[in-house]
Scaffold this active site. Structure first.
Site, PDB file in Angstrom:
ATOM      1  N   SER A  45       0.889  -1.114  -0.129  1.00 42.63           N
ATOM      2  CA  SER A  45       0.081   0.011   0.119  1.00 42.63           C
ATOM      3  C   SER A  45       0.894   1.185   0.081  1.00 42.63           C
ATOM      4  CB  SER A  45      -0.913  -0.060   1.075  1.00 42.63           C
ATOM      5  OG  SER A  45      -0.192  -0.214   2.388  1.00 42.63           O
ATOM      6  N   HIS A  93     -40.916  21.948 -11.000  1.00 38.35           N
ATOM      7  CA  HIS A  93     -41.087  21.060 -12.258  1.00 38.35           C
ATOM      8  C   HIS A  93     -40.417  21.770 -13.517  1.00 38.35           C
ATOM      9  CE1 HIS A  93     -44.160  19.146 -10.042  1.00 38.35           C
ATOM     10  NE2 HIS A  93     -44.734  20.340  -9.539  1.00 38.35           N
ATOM     11  N   SER A 101     -14.599  24.355 -27.968  1.00 34.46           N
ATOM     12  CA  SER A 101     -14.958  22.752 -28.765  1.00 34.46           C
ATOM     13  C   SER A 101     -13.525  22.834 -29.497  1.00 34.46           C
ATOM     14  CB  SER A 101     -16.027  22.915 -29.396  1.00 34.46           C
ATOM     15  OG  SER A 101     -16.135  21.968 -30.494  1.00 34.46           O
ATOM     16  N   LYS A 104     -18.196  27.776 -29.747  1.00 33.32           N
ATOM     17  CA  LYS A 104     -18.647  27.211 -28.500  1.00 33.32           C
ATOM     18  C   LYS A 104     -17.899  27.807 -27.081  1.00 33.32           C
ATOM     19  CE  LYS A 104     -20.702  23.570 -28.101  1.00 33.32           C
ATOM     20  NZ  LYS A 104     -22.121  23.268 -27.671  1.00 33.32           N
ATOM     21  N   GLU A 137     -19.860  21.073 -15.269  1.00 29.92           N
ATOM     22  CA  GLU A 137     -20.280  19.712 -15.675  1.00 29.92           C
ATOM     23  C   GLU A 137     -19.380  18.709 -14.819  1.00 29.92           C
ATOM     24  OE1 GLU A 137     -20.216  19.611 -20.151  1.00 29.92           O
ATOM     25  OE2 GLU A 137     -21.142  21.603 -20.147  1.00 29.92           O
ATOM     26  N   LYS A 140      -8.187   3.231   1.806  1.00 28.53           N
ATOM     27  CA  LYS A 140      -7.460   4.419   1.522  1.00 28.53           C
ATOM     28  C   LYS A 140      -7.784   5.215   0.302  1.00 28.53           C
ATOM     29  CE  LYS A 140      -4.312   2.864   4.993  1.00 28.53           C
ATOM     30  NZ  LYS A 140      -5.359   1.479   4.859  1.00 28.53           N
TER      31      LYS A 140
END
Ligand code: ARG
Length: 469
Positions: free
Chosen positions: A27, A160, A281, A287, A294, A329
Site C-alpha cells: 500500500s 417542475h 470545442s 462554443k 459539468e 484509503k
C-alpha cells in the site's frame, strides 16, 4: 534481497512472495501520503513508552532525532519508498532502524500496525476535515457576497422546471447557503467521532505493557480514546460517514452546477461564467462550454461510488482487523481530494458569475408568475381560496389567448375573464396592478424564510454572523 533477508517478515517464512503478490499486497504508493501523521503518532507513542519506563530516555532521543531526519528527507523528496517494505509504517520504521539502530527496533513495543494505521487515518482525516471546513467557509463567504448583490434581483422561481413564482436571485443562492451550512454541520459532527484514539488497541486485544493511552490521546489532540480494542482496529465507520458527508455536499454542488449550466445556456441566458471556468470545442469555434460545473456534476457520481465502495468493504468483515481495510484509503483519499478541489474551484467560480438581470426579468413575463398573487388578493377580499384559484385559472387562459401577461390586461378584461366564478370579478379593483407586479409579489413574502428582499438581506446578515465565529 528477499523479504526474509531484508527483515520484513522474519524467520517465519520459508520463501519470499512473488513480485506480483508483493505489488498486490503493498500500500506504500498510496498510504505514503499519511507519512506526517505516521511520524506524529510514532513520536507520541515513543514519548508515552519513555514516561512509562518501557523504553529509555536515550531511545526516545534517538527516535526523535531519526524521525526528524526522516521527516526532512520526505519533505525534500529524498526519501526512498520501497515496495519491499510494503506500507508507510514499515518504510518509516525500517529507515529509522537503519538510521539509529536498536532504538528504532524498540519503537513498535506495545503497538501493532493495526492500531497504528487506524490512528494515522484518523489523524489524516482530522487534518483534512479542518481544511474542508475552512474551504466551506470561504465558499460560503463568496456565496453571501453574490447573494447580497442580488438580494433584490428578481428571477422566475421554478417548480417542475416551469415558471412558478418570482423569487430573488439572492434568495435562490441562499438556498445553497443553507445546504452547505448543513454540510458544514455534518463535517463538524463527523470530526467528533474521527477524533478518538485507537492506539493502545495493539493488534486487537490490547497490550500487556503498562501503557498510558490518555497521555497519547492528549499528545495527539484526540478528544478521547476508543474504548474497545477490537472495535478500534477494525471499524471504519468514521471513513464511511465522511464519504457520506462528502457525497451529500457534492450532491448539493452538483445541483448548483446543473443550474449554472442551464442558466448559461442561451435558452435561459441568466448568467455568464468567466472564461477561466469554460473551455471551447475542438470543432465548433463558437462554443464556450461550462466544463467546470459539468465536471462537478460528474465527479459527484464518483464520490457516491466511494461511499458505496466503503460500505461494501466493511459489510462482510468479521472482527477484528482484516487486510480488506487497506482498501479504505484510496476511496477515502479520492473523496477528500475531490471535495477539496471542488470547493476551491467553486469558491473562485462564484466570483466569476456575471448576472444578466434583464434576461431574468424578461423570463418572468413568460409564465404568469404572479398568478398566485392574484388569487391571494381575491382571498384577502373574502373569496374562498378554491374559487379564487379557479377565477385566476380563467384569467390566465384569457391572458394566454390575448398573448400577454396578467399585469398587461385591462381591469375590464380581467373582470370579464372570471365572470363565471361568482363573487370574483366585483372583488377586483385598480389596486390589483400593485399586487401583480414582480416587486409587489416579492415584497409581500415578508416573513422568515420568504423571498422579500428585506428578508433575504436579514438571512445574509445572520449567515455572516455565523461565518465569523
Ligand atoms: N497497510 C495496512 C493497512 O493499510 C496496515 C495494517 C496492516 N496490518 C496487518 N496486520 N497486516 O491496513
Amino acid at each position: 534481497m528477499t523479504d526474509k533477508a531484508s527483515g520484513t517478515w522474519s524467520g517465519r517464512f520459508s520463501e519470499p512472495v512473488s513480485d506480483l503478490v508483493k505489488r498486490y499486497t503493498a500500500s506504500v504508493f498510496f498510504d505514503c501520503r499519511m507519512a506526517a501523521q505516521d511520524i506524529r503518532g510514532s513520536l507520541a507513542h515513543a514519548r508515552m513508552l519513555t514516561r512509562q519506563g518501557i523504553i529509555s530516555q536515550q531511545d526516545l532521543a534517538d527516535i526523535e532525532r531519526g524521525m526528524a531526519q526522516i521527516a526532512s528527507e520526505i519533505e525534500r523528496g529524498e526519501f526512498t519508498w520501497r515496495l519491499d517494505a510494503e506500507d508507510v509504517h514499515m518504510n518509516i520504521e525500517q529507515r529509522l532502524t537503519a538510521l539509529i539502530g536498536d532504538a528504532g527496533k524498540r519503537l513498535h513495543t506495545g503497538r501493532s500496525r493495526n492500531d497504528q494505521v487506524a490512528t494515522d487515518i484518523r489523524l489524516w482525516l482530522r487534518d483534512t476535515l479542518d481544511s474542508i471546513l475552512e474551504l466551506l467557509a470561504e465558499f460560503q463567504k463568496n456565496l453571501l457576497d453574490l447573494a447580497e448583490k442580488h438580494a433584490g434581483t428578481p428571477l422566475p422561481g421554478h417548480t417542475h422546471l416551469q415558471v412558478a413564482q418570482p423569487v430573488t436571485f439572492g434568495h435562490h443562492l441562499m438556498a445553497y447557503y443553507e445546504m452547505t451550512r448543513r454540510d458544514a454541520e455534518r463535517f463538524t459532527d463527523v470530526r467528533r467521532r474521527v477524533n478518538r484514539l485507537p492506539l493502545g488497541a495493539a493488534a486487537l486485544a490490547g497490550t500487556s505493557y503498562p501503557i498510558d493511552r490518555e497521555f497519547v490521546a492528549r499528545e495527539l489532540g484526540f478528544d478521547e480514546v476508543c474504548e474497545n480494542s477490537l472495535d478500534a482496529v477494525s471499524d471504519r465507520d468514521f471513513a464511511i460517514e465522511f464519504c457520506a458527508a462528502v457525497a451529500l455536499a457534492m450532491t448539493h454542488l452538483s445541483r448548483f452546477s446543473e443550474e449554472i449550466i442551464l442558466w448559461m445556456s442561451p435558452r435561459f441566458g441568466f448568467i455568464d461564467l468567466a472564461d477561466r471556468f469554460c473551455t471551447g470545442s475542438s470543432i465548433m469555434p463558437q462554443k464556450k462550454n461550462p466544463d467546470v460545473p459539468e465536471l462537478v456534476r460528474g465527479k459527484t457520481g464518483r464520490v457516491n461510488g466511494h461511499l458505496v465502495g466503503l460500505l461494501t468493504l466493511m459489510k462482510g468483515q468479521p472482527l477484528a482487523y482484516n487486510k480488506d481495510n487497506q482498501e479504505d484509503k484510496e476511496p477515502l483519499f479520492d473523496a477528500a481530494d475531490t471535495m477539496i478541489d471542488t470547493l476551491r474551484i467553486y469558491a473562485d467560480m462564484l466570483t466569476g458569475i456575471r448576472v444578466k438581470d434583464g434576461n431574468m426579468r424578461e423570463a418572468l413575463k413568460l409564465g404568469f408568475a404572479t398568478a398566485t398573487d392574484l388569487a391571494d388578493y381575491l382571498v384577502k377580499r373574502g373569496l374562498p381560496f378554491r374559487d379564487a384559484h379557479e377565477a385566476v385559472a380563467l384569467a390566465v387562459r384569457a391572458a394566454e389567448a390575448q398573448g400577454c401577461d396578467l399585469p398587461e390586461m385591462s381591469l375590464d378584461a380581467l373582470r370579464g375573464s372570471m365572470a363565471h366564478v361568482a363573487g370574483a370579478a366585483d372583488r377586483l379593483d385598480e389596486d390589483i396592478f400593485g399586487v401583480l407586479t414582480v416587486e409587489g409579489s416579492l415584497a409581500s413574502r415578508n416573513h422568515i424564510g420568504g423571498t422579500a428582499p428585506a428578508q433575504v438581506r436579514a438571512a445574509i446578515a445572520r449567515a455572516r454572523a455565523r461565518l465569523v465565529r
